[in-house]
Design a protein around this motif. Sequence first.
Motif: not given
Length: 86
Positions: A24-42
Amino acid sequence: MHTQSSSKARVRNDTVGEDGMKVLFEKYKECDLQSFREVCKQTIDESTGSKVTKERFHRELQKAVSKDKLLTTVTNYLLAGQGLGV
C-alpha cells in the motif's frame, strides 16, 4: 450480546497483513489519485471484515480528495481490523 474478546484469531487469518501494508505504501508513491483509490478499494476487498464495514470504508474512499486521505482511511481500516482500535 457477546463481543469478540480478542482479535488474535482474526489477525492470524487476515489476508492483508504487514506485507499488504508495505505494498500500500509503495503504491502510494507510484500511483496518481484515481489509481491509488482503486488500490485502496482492492486492499479493503481482499481483507477480512464484514461486507457492511467494507462498504462504509468504500464510501469514505469515494469522498477522499487526496492520496493522503485515501491512505489514512485504508490504514485505519486495516489497523482496526488488527485490533488496534483506531
